[in-house]
Design a protein around this motif. Structure first.
Motif, PDB file in Angstrom:
ATOM      1  N   PRO A 173     -42.212  48.461 -11.713  1.00 10.77           N
ATOM      2  CA  PRO A 173     -43.572  47.995 -12.359  1.00 10.77           C
ATOM      3  C   PRO A 173     -43.578  48.177 -13.578  1.00 10.77           C
ATOM      4  CG  PRO A 173     -43.939  48.849  -9.975  1.00 10.77           C
ATOM      5  CD  PRO A 173     -42.823  49.265 -10.469  1.00 10.77           C
ATOM      6  N   GLY A 174     -44.008  47.389 -14.509  1.00  8.74           N
ATOM      7  CA  GLY A 174     -44.050  47.759 -15.810  1.00  8.74           C
ATOM      8  C   GLY A 174     -42.930  47.555 -16.851  1.00  8.74           C
ATOM      9  N   GLN A 175     -41.766  47.697 -16.154  1.00  6.02           N
ATOM     10  CA  GLN A 175     -40.619  47.486 -16.739  1.00  6.02           C
ATOM     11  C   GLN A 175     -40.186  45.931 -17.447  1.00  6.02           C
ATOM     12  OE1 GLN A 175     -37.066  48.726 -14.544  1.00  6.02           O
ATOM     13  NE2 GLN A 175     -35.724  48.102 -16.174  1.00  6.02           N
ATOM     14  N   PHE A 179     -37.035  42.924  -7.949  1.00  4.36           N
ATOM     15  CA  PHE A 179     -38.001  43.840  -7.845  1.00  4.36           C
ATOM     16  C   PHE A 179     -38.682  43.612  -6.583  1.00  4.36           C
ATOM     17  CE2 PHE A 179     -42.868  43.724  -9.003  1.00  4.36           C
ATOM     18  CZ  PHE A 179     -42.866  45.377  -9.181  1.00  4.36           C
ATOM     19  N   GLU A 180     -39.091  44.805  -5.978  1.00  3.47           N
ATOM     20  CA  GLU A 180     -40.153  45.140  -4.584  1.00  3.47           C
ATOM     21  C   GLU A 180     -41.459  45.186  -5.130  1.00  3.47           C
ATOM     22  OE1 GLU A 180     -38.288  47.799  -2.184  1.00  3.47           O
ATOM     23  OE2 GLU A 180     -36.126  46.853  -2.198  1.00  3.47           O
ATOM     24  N   ILE A 231     -46.091  38.820  -9.512  1.00  2.00           N
ATOM     25  CA  ILE A 231     -44.943  39.849  -9.302  1.00  2.00           C
ATOM     26  C   ILE A 231     -44.523  40.101 -10.311  1.00  2.00           C
ATOM     27  CG2 ILE A 231     -42.709  40.303  -8.070  1.00  2.00           C
ATOM     28  CD1 ILE A 231     -43.867  38.516  -5.788  1.00  2.00           C
ATOM     29  N   ALA A 232     -44.013  38.974 -11.204  1.00  2.00           N
ATOM     30  CA  ALA A 232     -43.358  39.245 -12.267  1.00  2.00           C
ATOM     31  C   ALA A 232     -43.736  38.116 -13.618  1.00  2.00           C
ATOM     32  CB  ALA A 232     -41.744  38.901 -12.445  1.00  2.00           C
ATOM     33  N   GLU A 233     -43.462  38.270 -14.490  1.00  2.00           N
ATOM     34  CA  GLU A 233     -43.823  37.305 -15.533  1.00  2.00           C
ATOM     35  C   GLU A 233     -42.724  37.042 -16.728  1.00  2.00           C
ATOM     36  OE1 GLU A 233     -47.901  37.445 -17.829  1.00  2.00           O
ATOM     37  OE2 GLU A 233     -46.581  38.758 -18.819  1.00  2.00           O
ATOM     38  N   LEU A 234     -42.237  35.866 -17.027  1.00  2.00           N
ATOM     39  CA  LEU A 234     -41.485  35.492 -18.203  1.00  2.00           C
ATOM     40  C   LEU A 234     -42.472  35.103 -19.606  1.00  2.00           C
ATOM     41  CD1 LEU A 234     -39.517  33.249 -15.826  1.00  2.00           C
ATOM     42  CD2 LEU A 234     -38.846  35.753 -16.596  1.00  2.00           C
ATOM     43  N   TYR A 235     -41.975  35.832 -20.564  1.00  2.00           N
ATOM     44  CA  TYR A 235     -42.833  35.406 -21.745  1.00  2.00           C
ATOM     45  C   TYR A 235     -41.991  35.281 -23.030  1.00  2.00           C
ATOM     46  CZ  TYR A 235     -42.700  40.412 -22.497  1.00  2.00           C
ATOM     47  OH  TYR A 235     -42.136  41.701 -22.669  1.00  2.00           O
ATOM     48  N   ARG A 236     -42.546  34.574 -24.113  1.00  2.00           N
ATOM     49  CA  ARG A 236     -41.552  34.495 -25.257  1.00  2.00           C
ATOM     50  C   ARG A 236     -41.894  35.801 -26.262  1.00  2.00           C
ATOM     51  NH1 ARG A 236     -40.241  28.924 -26.226  1.00  2.00           N
ATOM     52  NH2 ARG A 236     -41.272  27.487 -24.747  1.00  2.00           N
ATOM     53  N   HIS A 237     -40.874  36.161 -26.921  1.00  2.00           N
ATOM     54  CA  HIS A 237     -40.946  37.222 -27.680  1.00  2.00           C
ATOM     55  C   HIS A 237     -39.946  36.665 -28.868  1.00  2.00           C
ATOM     56  CE1 HIS A 237     -42.222  41.277 -28.548  1.00  2.00           C
ATOM     57  NE2 HIS A 237     -40.657  41.690 -28.998  1.00  2.00           N
ATOM     58  N   THR A 238     -40.121  37.770 -29.788  1.00  2.00           N
ATOM     59  CA  THR A 238     -39.239  37.751 -31.184  1.00  2.00           C
ATOM     60  C   THR A 238     -38.622  39.074 -31.352  1.00  2.00           C
ATOM     61  OG1 THR A 238     -40.697  36.031 -32.296  1.00  2.00           O
ATOM     62  CG2 THR A 238     -39.031  37.500 -33.755  1.00  2.00           C
ATOM     63  N   LEU A 260     -44.279  43.023 -12.714  1.00  2.00           N
ATOM     64  CA  LEU A 260     -45.747  43.565 -12.665  1.00  2.00           C
ATOM     65  C   LEU A 260     -46.088  43.998 -11.203  1.00  2.00           C
ATOM     66  CD1 LEU A 260     -47.175  40.589 -14.780  1.00  2.00           C
ATOM     67  CD2 LEU A 260     -47.214  43.040 -15.240  1.00  2.00           C
ATOM     68  N   GLY A 261     -46.686  43.179 -10.343  1.00  2.00           N
ATOM     69  CA  GLY A 261     -46.826  43.596  -9.173  1.00  2.00           C
ATOM     70  C   GLY A 261     -48.504  43.764  -8.835  1.00  2.00           C
TER      71      GLY A 261
END
Length: 484
Positions: free
Chosen positions: A311-313, A432-433, A445-452, A464-465
């Motif tokens: 979680p948080g990684q 991820f469990e 459970i998880a998030e996909l996001y744009r970044h630079t 997340l979770g």
């Protein structure tokens, strides 16, 4: 499906084996993808439209055959409906508008011999059932199964007007199969009779035509205490079945024992059976190889050992994952649904079209798509795909969530062996469990996001979770979906 989706599929194909620093080769590969994408999209659209038209035509032909009481069609449809019944039924033929059915009733010897009761002091106890009490219990159960079988048969085949039904069971005295009830029941009689109380099940004796039952009422008004086989000579076919069938399961011939096994098995579908999906999207690779003769692309690397996330990684996804990210949510014990939210810079969806769930399994352009849920061994598995490169620029994040059915009262703590797996064409994989939190009914459970990173746009993955106690409603409201 849309052009961005088709372009993402084409780029995934043409960029295989091309190094990230080979700019000239990558530009040429993307140019080829732009040329192929419109043709690929047009071909898939035409194929799927043709598949739909073909299925609609086949469905209409099947429906007309069912209405016309085609014997094979009616028997197949009715037997499919009967397949999950506690008392196994089997449609065996048609005579005009009357359907013939054989039903396998539970053996009297399998009924309980005791029932609950109270002692004179009011304490709970078990008391033995008399023979006639057991007979009444068994007869009521048989009547319930007969009525349920008749109602399901009429509901499945709208063209039939009557059902000839014969009931088979194993006789207590001889342990051989025999018929203990038969008769004809009309649609009008079944549909016009109220069925409210358990005692109503015994009405099957009164509302049918030529109904015969081995359980009779004695002169004193009591039920007979024995179950004896009926005289089958009155009904063509039943006596012939008894005369030529061997009640021995080990013989190679058709036998009543085999019929007993067949009718009572209710065998579940084989999980290994492959079901053809007419709406399966043809992968670009298959389409390309079928339309253009050229050397095959570099082989796809098999999935490596997945990276286990906590979680948080967070991590940066490889560029190949932008072209096609496969998502698998597996779990057991309880049921849950996979949900995707396409979120803008304000933390909300731009509209309901950016909310992908079981009632809307794909975005309009096909960039995010749920692929359905199926059973694989002890686990339930639901899959999805996301083409990050095909997402509109306004989409800054994608939330991958699950939700429980609030009406069941179950929470995420009810799930066992739950895990979210992701992988892409290069073989890179992540797992991820999520926590089994008993206080929440919906979870991102998880998030996909744009970044630079280093001045270049990237997509990142975060485990997340985290969740909501009020289930999908709370989860949807949090992302700006209007919940009525």
């Amino acid at each position: 499906m849309g052009l961005p989706w088709a372009l993402a599929e084409a780029q995934t194909f043409h960029l295989q084996g091309v190094g990230r620093l080979a700019r000239t080769e990558r530009a040429a590969a993307k140019q080829r993808a732009q040329q192929d994408a419109p043709a690929y999209l047009a071909a898939e659209t035409a194929r799927l439209h043709a598949a739909r038209e073909r299925m609609a035509s086949e469905a209409e032909q099947w429906w007309q055959a069912l209405l016309a009481n085609d014997e094979d069609t009616v028997c197949e449809a009715v037997n499919t409906a009967f397949s999950d019944n506690p008392a196994a039924g089997c449609a065996v033929g048609m005579d005009g508008t009357a359907l013939s059915v054989v039903m396998r009733q539970q053996d009297l010897d399998s009924m309980p011999t005791q029932t609950h009761g109270l002692t004179p002091s009011g304490r709970p106890t078990l008391k033995s059932l008399t023979k006639r009490d057991r007979i009444l219990w068994w007869l009521t159960a048989m009547g319930s199964n007969i009525i349920a079988t008749l109602k399901e048969g009429f509901a499945t085949a709208p063209g039939i007007t009557a059902i000839d039904l014969a009931v088979m069971t194993r006789l207590p005295d001889t342990q051989r199969l025999g018929f203990v009830a038969y008769g004809r029941w009309s649609r009008q009689a079944i549909e016009s009779t109220p069925w409210r109380d358990p005692e109503d099940a015994l009405r099957f004796l009164d509302i049918g035509q030529d109904v015969t039952c081995s359980i009779t009422t004695t002169a004193s008004g009591n039920l007979s205490s024995t179950v004896k086989p009926l005289d089958t000579t009155r009904v063509p076919g039943l006596q012939d079945l008894l005369d030529h069938a061997q009640d021995e399961p080990d013989t190679g011939d058709l036998s009543l024992a085999a019929l007993n096994i067949t009718l009572g098995a209710n065998t579940p579908p084989d999980d290994r059976t492959t079901i053809s999906d007419p709406y399966r999207i043809t992968p670009f690779t298959e389409w390309k190889h079928g339309s253009v003769s050229e050397p095959p692309p570099a082989p796809i690397v098999p999935p490596a050992t997945p990276t286990v996330l906590v979680p948080g990684q967070t991590l940066v996804l490889p560029e190949e994952a932008w072209q096609g990210l496969r998502i698998v949510f597996r779990f057991a014990r309880a049921d849950a649904d996979l949900t995707l939210f396409l979120i803008g810079g304000d933390g909300r969806v731009a509209g309901d079209e950016d909310f992908v769930f079981y009632n809307q399994p794909a975005t309009a352009d096909g960039a995010a798509r749920l692929l359905g849920k199926q059973q694989e061994g002890p686990h339930t598995v639901e899959r999805a795909t996301i083409h990050l490169s095909a997402l509109p620029e306004r989409v800054r994040r994608v939330a991958v969530a699950i939700n429980m059915d609030v009406e069941t009262g179950l929470t995420c703590g009810s799930l066992t062996h739950a895990a979210l797996d992701m992988d892409c064409v290069t073989g890179a994989a992540w797992t991820f469990e999520p926590p089994a939190d008993p206080n929440i009914r919906a979870m991102v459970i998880a998030e996909l996001y744009r970044h630079t990173a280093d001045g270049h746009p990237v997509w990142k993955l975060r485990a997340l979770g985290q969740g909501w106690a009020d289930g999908l409603d709370g989860l949807a409201r949090a992302y700006g979906v209007d919940v009525e």
